[in-house]
Design a protein around this motif. Structure first.
Motif, PDB file in Angstrom:
ATOM      1  N   LYS A   1       0.807  -1.224   0.000  1.00  0.00           N
ATOM      2  CA  LYS A   1       0.000   0.000   0.000  1.00  0.00           C
ATOM      3  C   LYS A   1       0.839   1.272   0.000  1.00  0.00           C
ATOM      4  O   LYS A   1       0.320   2.349  -0.277  1.00  0.00           O
ATOM      5  CB  LYS A   1      -0.956   0.004   1.199  1.00  0.00           C
ATOM      6  N   GLN A   2       2.123   1.193   0.311  1.00  0.00           N
ATOM      7  CA  GLN A   2       2.966   2.388   0.320  1.00  0.00           C
ATOM      8  C   GLN A   2       3.822   2.501  -0.944  1.00  0.00           C
ATOM      9  O   GLN A   2       3.974   3.585  -1.503  1.00  0.00           O
ATOM     10  CB  GLN A   2       3.848   2.395   1.568  1.00  0.00           C
ATOM     11  N   THR A   3       4.361   1.387  -1.421  1.00  0.00           N
ATOM     12  CA  THR A   3       5.179   1.431  -2.640  1.00  0.00           C
ATOM     13  C   THR A   3       4.343   1.269  -3.896  1.00  0.00           C
ATOM     14  O   THR A   3       4.803   1.580  -4.996  1.00  0.00           O
ATOM     15  CB  THR A   3       6.249   0.330  -2.614  1.00  0.00           C
ATOM     16  N   LEU A   4       3.123   0.758  -3.747  1.00  0.00           N
ATOM     17  CA  LEU A   4       2.223   0.489  -4.877  1.00  0.00           C
ATOM     18  C   LEU A   4       2.839  -0.490  -5.876  1.00  0.00           C
ATOM     19  O   LEU A   4       2.598  -0.407  -7.082  1.00  0.00           O
ATOM     20  CB  LEU A   4       1.817   1.790  -5.578  1.00  0.00           C
ATOM     21  N   GLU A   5       3.588  -1.443  -5.349  1.00  0.00           N
ATOM     22  CA  GLU A   5       4.179  -2.490  -6.170  1.00  0.00           C
ATOM     23  C   GLU A   5       3.550  -3.833  -5.807  1.00  0.00           C
ATOM     24  O   GLU A   5       3.195  -4.069  -4.640  1.00  0.00           O
ATOM     25  CB  GLU A   5       5.693  -2.567  -5.953  1.00  0.00           C
ATOM     26  N   ILE A   6       3.407  -4.706  -6.811  1.00  0.00           N
ATOM     27  CA  ILE A   6       2.926  -6.066  -6.549  1.00  0.00           C
ATOM     28  C   ILE A   6       4.050  -6.845  -5.874  1.00  0.00           C
ATOM     29  O   ILE A   6       5.155  -6.954  -6.406  1.00  0.00           O
ATOM     30  CB  ILE A   6       2.497  -6.761  -7.858  1.00  0.00           C
ATOM     31  N   VAL A   7       3.766  -7.387  -4.685  1.00  0.00           N
ATOM     32  CA  VAL A   7       4.801  -8.089  -3.931  1.00  0.00           C
ATOM     33  C   VAL A   7       4.647  -9.610  -4.005  1.00  0.00           C
ATOM     34  O   VAL A   7       5.614 -10.337  -3.743  1.00  0.00           O
ATOM     35  CB  VAL A   7       4.818  -7.642  -2.449  1.00  0.00           C
ATOM     36  N   LYS A   8       3.441 -10.082  -4.356  1.00  0.00           N
ATOM     37  CA  LYS A   8       3.256 -11.532  -4.444  1.00  0.00           C
ATOM     38  C   LYS A   8       1.983 -11.839  -5.221  1.00  0.00           C
ATOM     39  O   LYS A   8       1.025 -11.061  -5.199  1.00  0.00           O
ATOM     40  CB  LYS A   8       3.179 -12.163  -3.045  1.00  0.00           C
TER      41      LYS A   8
ATOM     42  N   ASP B   1      -9.511  -8.466  13.408  1.00  0.00           N
ATOM     43  CA  ASP B   1      -8.224  -7.902  13.791  1.00  0.00           C
ATOM     44  C   ASP B   1      -7.255  -7.777  12.618  1.00  0.00           C
ATOM     45  O   ASP B   1      -6.150  -7.252  12.774  1.00  0.00           O
ATOM     46  CB  ASP B   1      -7.583  -8.724  14.909  1.00  0.00           C
ATOM     47  N   GLY B   2      -7.649  -8.267  11.439  1.00  0.00           N
ATOM     48  CA  GLY B   2      -6.803  -8.163  10.267  1.00  0.00           C
ATOM     49  C   GLY B   2      -5.695  -9.197  10.191  1.00  0.00           C
ATOM     50  O   GLY B   2      -4.861  -9.144   9.283  1.00  0.00           O
ATOM     51  N   LYS B   3      -5.666 -10.164  11.099  1.00  0.00           N
ATOM     52  CA  LYS B   3      -4.578 -11.151  11.112  1.00  0.00           C
ATOM     53  C   LYS B   3      -4.727 -12.211  10.033  1.00  0.00           C
ATOM     54  O   LYS B   3      -3.730 -12.818   9.603  1.00  0.00           O
ATOM     55  CB  LYS B   3      -4.501 -11.824  12.484  1.00  0.00           C
ATOM     56  N   HIS B   4      -5.965 -12.479   9.624  1.00  0.00           N
ATOM     57  CA  HIS B   4      -6.188 -13.509   8.612  1.00  0.00           C
ATOM     58  C   HIS B   4      -7.004 -12.943   7.449  1.00  0.00           C
ATOM     59  O   HIS B   4      -7.886 -12.100   7.660  1.00  0.00           O
ATOM     60  CB  HIS B   4      -6.923 -14.711   9.214  1.00  0.00           C
TER      61      HIS B   4
ATOM     62  N   LYS C   1      -0.072 -11.524   7.243  1.00  0.00           N
ATOM     63  CA  LYS C   1       1.252 -10.897   7.285  1.00  0.00           C
ATOM     64  C   LYS C   1       2.269 -11.701   6.475  1.00  0.00           C
ATOM     65  O   LYS C   1       2.995 -11.155   5.644  1.00  0.00           O
ATOM     66  CB  LYS C   1       1.722 -10.756   8.733  1.00  0.00           C
ATOM     67  N   THR C   2       2.297 -13.023   6.698  1.00  0.00           N
ATOM     68  CA  THR C   2       3.277 -13.852   5.990  1.00  0.00           C
ATOM     69  C   THR C   2       2.779 -14.297   4.622  1.00  0.00           C
ATOM     70  O   THR C   2       3.559 -14.781   3.801  1.00  0.00           O
ATOM     71  CB  THR C   2       3.613 -15.103   6.814  1.00  0.00           C
ATOM     72  N   LEU C   3       1.479 -14.191   4.391  1.00  0.00           N
ATOM     73  CA  LEU C   3       0.830 -14.597   3.125  1.00  0.00           C
ATOM     74  C   LEU C   3       0.888 -16.105   2.910  1.00  0.00           C
ATOM     75  O   LEU C   3       0.756 -16.591   1.779  1.00  0.00           O
ATOM     76  CB  LEU C   3       1.442 -13.858   1.930  1.00  0.00           C
ATOM     77  N   GLU C   4       1.045 -16.856   4.003  1.00  0.00           N
ATOM     78  CA  GLU C   4       1.064 -18.313   3.925  1.00  0.00           C
ATOM     79  C   GLU C   4      -0.335 -18.872   4.203  1.00  0.00           C
ATOM     80  O   GLU C   4      -1.053 -18.369   5.075  1.00  0.00           O
ATOM     81  CB  GLU C   4       2.055 -18.891   4.943  1.00  0.00           C
ATOM     82  N   GLU C   5      -0.705 -19.930   3.474  1.00  0.00           N
ATOM     83  CA  GLU C   5      -1.986 -20.595   3.717  1.00  0.00           C
ATOM     84  C   GLU C   5      -1.922 -21.367   5.023  1.00  0.00           C
ATOM     85  O   GLU C   5      -0.951 -22.077   5.288  1.00  0.00           O
ATOM     86  CB  GLU C   5      -2.319 -21.544   2.566  1.00  0.00           C
TER      87      GLU C   5
END
Length: 504
Positions: free
Chosen positions: A433-440, A458-461, A479-483
């Protein structure tokens, strides 16, 4: 003997013609579930407005094969191909005259659940504000999830063809769910029971609940009306026929909530206007008296006064900024859009957005000192980032394909965007949201459409839908983007967390 054969032949032809008459076929095979005049009963309304999503031979295929997990049977052994074709053509013919659905009809349609018993507190132990509803369209059901354990607390049936977001009462106790043919269901999440349901239109687009939980606004395509109901008992309070300045009727594309203004804002499909309907006391912009004997605002006898803002071109899809003062509207042509200031009632800016931006699913956040908004595009593989003060397009991010939904959370550094259309429909792309780049880029299930992200309170999942008949809700660590888990579901179209929806 010859006369007898001719007579018998005529009788056979007459019987065959009768059986091929689509009106007779409807009365014999369909009326019990879909009602007189095709307006729906336990089955949906069978009208062009409600059958528009069945393209090509889909309607014939449905009649021939039925619908799995519903009460719609197969007529393969009952009707031949000609009869099915003629019946399909008949169902796609508009009613003439157009049906009436006003205060009287809405009131008469109310169905109360006689077995409903309210509970003073939830009959389950989960956090009431971290409950998530999963709308499963394959068999018209909703699963209620504990947002911490992801256990299914219950699963209940909804009206046929749920459309739009469910709306929650301010305390999170009740949820209101709308079907595409106008039924509104009130469900008590504490007691896990349906309270009642009512039909507010014949082909409806969405509903909106007032910030205080008292009123439900309904946007209708058929008839061309908006309706306001009491959220308490679902009784109709107002039905307004929507017309342009020239008197021509207009469908209502959607209704939005401007909570800070205590009003509903309507997008009109067929006339270049924005309607604002006030529900709070002392509504602004209602007009002043021009009589020397009266000072100040004119007496307001209408509890839901209407204000019309005329614009130069049609606006169909809206986004309301966080102040509830500015409407971002997309053009139906897919080229550009405009910003309308609700305070002064005029357009103040043009939007440099092409490719049919889907503003209604936009997301807003702070980027440094700026407030920005992201919108996907339905016709181009882009996500556009718009400055919410200058209305400039700051950046267009190239995606793998056109998207439908965006979603973020105040505790998440990422914007999640689906790639709804095209060969990469199985992808969810994550943008910083700050760099506006696709990270994954996530691919929850190869080849299966992945769509519609929702967060726990809480935004954790983050929860992602595998939008297939035998689909799933896939749960990620935000946060980690892991399933971390996946829950089998029947075409889980949308997910709605109670706390997120009533607090944000």
């Amino acid at each position: 003997m010859i006369r007898l054969l001719v007579s018998l032949g005529s009788a056979v032809l007459t019987a065959s013609a009768c059986l091929a008459d689509p009106t007779a076929l409807y009365q014999k095979h369909c009326v019990e579930c879909h009602g007189e005049n095709r307006l729906g009963l336990i089955g949906p309304a069978l009208l062009p407005e409600t059958l528009g999503s069945l393209r090509g031979t889909a309607l014939q295929d449905t009649i021939r094969s039925g619908r799995e997990a519903t009460e719609m049977p197969s007529f393969r052994d009952v009707l031949n191909d000609q009869q099915i074709d003629e019946l399909s053509a008949y169902l796609k013919t508009p009613l003439d005259p157009a049906p009436v659905w006003g205060m009287e009809q809405i009131s008469a349609s109310l169905i109360k659940n006689d077995d409903y018993k309210p509970a003073p507190k939830p009959i389950w132990s989960a956090d009431p504000l971290n409950v998530t509803l999963v709308v499963e369209t394959s068999d018209h059901s909703v699963s209620v999830l504990d947002g911490d354990s992801f256990e299914v607390l219950t699963r209940f049936k909804t009206p046929f063809g749920t459309r739009g977001q469910p709306k929650f009462s301010p305390d999170g106790r009740y949820v209101f769910i709308m079907s595409r043919d106008g039924w509104i269901q009130k469900f008590d999440l504490y007691a896990l029971q349906e309270v009642s349901r009512v039909r507010a239109g014949l082909n409806s687009r969405n509903i909106m609940l007032s910030h205080d939980g008292k009123w439900i606004a309904v946007a209708n395509y058929l008839p061309n009306t908006f309706a306001i109901l009491s959220a308490d008992d679902l009784s109709p309070q107002k039905v307004e026929h929507v017309k342009g300045k020239d008197g021509s009727p207009s469908r209502v594309s959607a209704v939005y909530l401007a909570a800070k203004r205590k009003s509903f804002v309507l997008a009109l499909k067929d006339t270049p206007s924005i309607w604002e309907v006030f529900y709070g006391p002392n509504p602004p912009h209602y007009g002043f008296a021009h009589d020397w004997r009266v000072e100040g605002p004119a007496p307001n006898k209408d509890p839901f006064p209407l204000r019309t803002i005329t614009v130069k071109s049609l606006v169909e899809d809206f986004y309301l900024d966080p102040t509830d003062e500015y409407v971002m509207g997309a053009s139906p042509s897919g080229k550009g859009g405009q910003v309308v200031d609700l305070v002064i009632g005029h357009k103040i800016a043009e939007l440099d957005l092409t490719g049919m931006p889907h503003l209604g699913s936009g997301s807003t956040w702070k980027m440094g000192e700026r407030t920005v908004m992201a919108t996907p595009h339905l016709r181009e593989p882009l996500v556009s980032i718009v400055d919410m003060k200058t209305w400039e397009t700051l950046k267009q991010i190239e995606m793998l394909g056109s998207g439908f939904f965006t979603r973020t959370h105040e505790n998440s550094p990422y914007l999640w965007v689906d790639v709804f259309f095209g060969p990469h429909k199985d992808a969810i792309q994550i943008i910083d949201k700050q760099t506006l780049e696709i990270v994954k880029t996530l691919r929850p299930q190869k080849g299966a459409r992945a769509a519609h992200v929702e967060f726990t309170q809480d935004g954790k999942h983050a929860l992602v839908s595998i939008w297939e008949e035998d689909g799933a809700v896939v749960i990620y660590d935000a946060k980690t983007l892991e399933e971390i888990d996946r829950l089998p579901m029947k075409k889980p179209r949308g997910k709605y967390n109670v706390g997120n929806r009533i607090e944000r």
